[in-house]
Design a protein around this motif. Structure first.
Motif, PDB file in Angstrom:
ATOM      1  N   ARG A   1      46.442  -7.636  18.704  1.00  0.00           N
ATOM      2  CA  ARG A   1      47.275  -7.103  17.281  1.00  0.00           C
ATOM      3  C   ARG A   1      46.960  -7.925  16.497  1.00  0.00           C
ATOM      4  N   TRP A   2      46.922  -9.476  16.704  1.00  0.00           N
ATOM      5  CA  TRP A   2      46.661  -9.893  15.955  1.00  0.00           C
ATOM      6  C   TRP A   2      45.058 -10.277  15.154  1.00  0.00           C
ATOM      7  N   ASN A   3      43.962  -9.823  16.293  1.00  0.00           N
ATOM      8  CA  ASN A   3      42.766  -9.648  15.863  1.00  0.00           C
ATOM      9  C   ASN A   3      42.512  -9.175  14.493  1.00  0.00           C
ATOM     10  N   ALA A   4      43.030  -7.776  14.190  1.00  0.00           N
ATOM     11  CA  ALA A   4      43.250  -6.184  13.760  1.00  0.00           C
ATOM     12  C   ALA A   4      43.121  -6.982  12.217  1.00  0.00           C
ATOM     13  N   SER A   5      44.003  -7.783  11.959  1.00  0.00           N
ATOM     14  CA  SER A   5      44.770  -8.439  10.369  1.00  0.00           C
ATOM     15  C   SER A   5      43.538  -9.139  10.450  1.00  0.00           C
ATOM     16  N   TYR A   6      43.638 -10.453  11.394  1.00  0.00           N
ATOM     17  CA  TYR A   6      43.440 -11.474  10.916  1.00  0.00           C
ATOM     18  C   TYR A   6      41.970 -12.207  11.834  1.00  0.00           C
ATOM     19  N   ASN A   7      41.413 -11.413  12.211  1.00  0.00           N
ATOM     20  CA  ASN A   7      39.393 -12.142  12.577  1.00  0.00           C
ATOM     21  C   ASN A   7      39.763 -12.987  13.312  1.00  0.00           C
ATOM     22  N   LEU A   8      40.210 -12.994  14.386  1.00  0.00           N
ATOM     23  CA  LEU A   8      40.107 -14.435  15.278  1.00  0.00           C
ATOM     24  C   LEU A   8      39.067 -14.398  16.298  1.00  0.00           C
ATOM     25  N   THR A   9      38.591 -13.086  16.752  1.00  0.00           N
ATOM     26  CA  THR A   9      37.547 -13.224  17.930  1.00  0.00           C
ATOM     27  C   THR A   9      36.537 -12.116  17.391  1.00  0.00           C
ATOM     28  N   ALA A  10      35.310 -12.319  17.707  1.00  0.00           N
ATOM     29  CA  ALA A  10      34.261 -10.913  17.245  1.00  0.00           C
ATOM     30  C   ALA A  10      34.736 -10.290  18.321  1.00  0.00           C
ATOM     31  N   VAL A  11      35.068 -10.300  19.266  1.00  0.00           N
ATOM     32  CA  VAL A  11      35.200  -9.449  20.408  1.00  0.00           C
ATOM     33  C   VAL A  11      36.540  -8.404  20.088  1.00  0.00           C
ATOM     34  N   ARG A  12      36.311  -7.385  19.709  1.00  0.00           N
ATOM     35  CA  ARG A  12      37.229  -6.381  19.965  1.00  0.00           C
ATOM     36  C   ARG A  12      37.741  -5.293  20.611  1.00  0.00           C
ATOM     37  N   ASP A  13      37.442  -4.782  21.436  1.00  0.00           N
ATOM     38  CA  ASP A  13      37.815  -4.580  22.533  1.00  0.00           C
ATOM     39  C   ASP A  13      38.733  -5.612  23.389  1.00  0.00           C
ATOM     40  N   PRO A  14      39.806  -5.071  23.889  1.00  0.00           N
ATOM     41  CA  PRO A  14      40.798  -5.468  24.903  1.00  0.00           C
ATOM     42  C   PRO A  14      40.368  -5.689  26.030  1.00  0.00           C
ATOM     43  N   LEU A  15      39.559  -4.933  26.746  1.00  0.00           N
ATOM     44  CA  LEU A  15      38.801  -5.006  28.084  1.00  0.00           C
ATOM     45  C   LEU A  15      38.013  -5.984  27.742  1.00  0.00           C
ATOM     46  N   GLU A  16      37.443  -5.332  26.692  1.00  0.00           N
ATOM     47  CA  GLU A  16      36.062  -6.939  26.629  1.00  0.00           C
ATOM     48  C   GLU A  16      36.655  -8.661  26.659  1.00  0.00           C
ATOM     49  N   MET A  17      37.913  -8.765  25.720  1.00  0.00           N
ATOM     50  CA  MET A  17      38.636  -9.600  25.916  1.00  0.00           C
ATOM     51  C   MET A  17      38.555 -10.405  27.496  1.00  0.00           C
ATOM     52  N   VAL A  18      39.224  -9.201  28.203  1.00  0.00           N
ATOM     53  CA  VAL A  18      39.395 -10.301  29.439  1.00  0.00           C
ATOM     54  C   VAL A  18      38.179 -10.398  30.119  1.00  0.00           C
ATOM     55  N   THR A  19      37.468  -9.745  29.817  1.00  0.00           N
ATOM     56  CA  THR A  19      35.854 -10.413  30.527  1.00  0.00           C
ATOM     57  C   THR A  19      35.176 -11.719  29.312  1.00  0.00           C
ATOM     58  N   ARG A  20      35.013 -11.455  28.804  1.00  0.00           N
ATOM     59  CA  ARG A  20      34.677 -12.769  27.805  1.00  0.00           C
ATOM     60  C   ARG A  20      35.772 -13.555  27.255  1.00  0.00           C
TER      61      ARG A  20
END
Length: 211
Positions: free
Chosen positions: A38-57
């Motif tokens: 949710r925060w990443n959509a506005s604040y660009n905290l990580t280059a990983v956009r896909d939540p599923l990839e966030m679980v892995t990466r």
């Protein structure tokens, strides 16, 4: 992305890592990913956009070093979106974790995660690592800087008998050759991350004498 899909990806990764976590801890980890997305959509905290990839990466990458984390206190240097520090704090609530970062929006996200996830064991410090005082049993750093810069800027944080865990990709032979005086490579581990087709290596650094 459904919560069930995220949970399935996490559970598959945990099984591959040989780790067992309680239902509450697993739910907290998914809550963290949902908040980050949710925060990443506005604040660009990580280059990983896909939540599923966030679980892995992010989650599984951080969880891969759990067997090597020691001590009652931990500082996560250049914590960014709270990685690996927030993940390590969630899975070990008895450990006092300090997150350190110079980026204001990332520190604000860390504070929101601490509040939202009710993490009583986490302190957020928005400052340059050189300005932070105290010593810690364990210091973690993920994609923060070269080993020489990490230890020059933040080496004072490592307790005399502490362990500095540097998360790297390929073995950085040139960086290891340039370690500052007072520190040595104690051991290193290959830490494969389930679902990630990339090399991951954990370097365990210690002091060679008193700080």
């Amino acid at each position: 992305m459904s919560r069930a899909a995220l949970q399935t990806r996490l559970d598959q990764g945990l099984a591959a890592l040989g780790q067992t976590l309680s239902d509450d801890v697993r739910a907290q980890l998914i809550d963290y990913v949902a908040l980050l997305a949710r925060w990443n959509a506005s604040y660009n905290l990580t280059a990983v956009r896909d939540p599923l990839e966030m679980v892995t990466r992010h989650l599984l990458d951080s969880l891969s070093i759990v067997p090597y984390v020691e001590g009652a206190t931990l500082a996560d240097v250049g914590s960014g979106a709270g990685l690996p520090g927030l993940v390590l704090a969630i899975v070990a609530p008895q450990r006092a974790v300090t997150l350190i970062d110079t980026n204001g929006k990332k520190s604000r996200f860390q504070r929101e995660a601490v509040r939202s996830l009710r993490l009583d064991n986490v302190e957020v410090i928005h400052a340059r690592v050189e300005q932070v005082e105290g010593t810690f049993d364990c210091v973690t750093a993920r994609a923060f800087a070269s080993l020489a810069d990490m230890l020059t800027w933040g080496g004072h944080l490592l307790a005399a008998d502490g362990r500095w865990l540097a998360m790297k990709g390929r073995r950085p032979d040139d960086e290891l050759a340039a370690l500052p005086d007072g520190f040595r490579l104690e051991r290193e581990h290959e830490v494969p991350v389930p679902g990630l087709d990339a090399e991951r290596r954990l370097l365990v650094l210690t002091r060679t004498g008193a700080p």
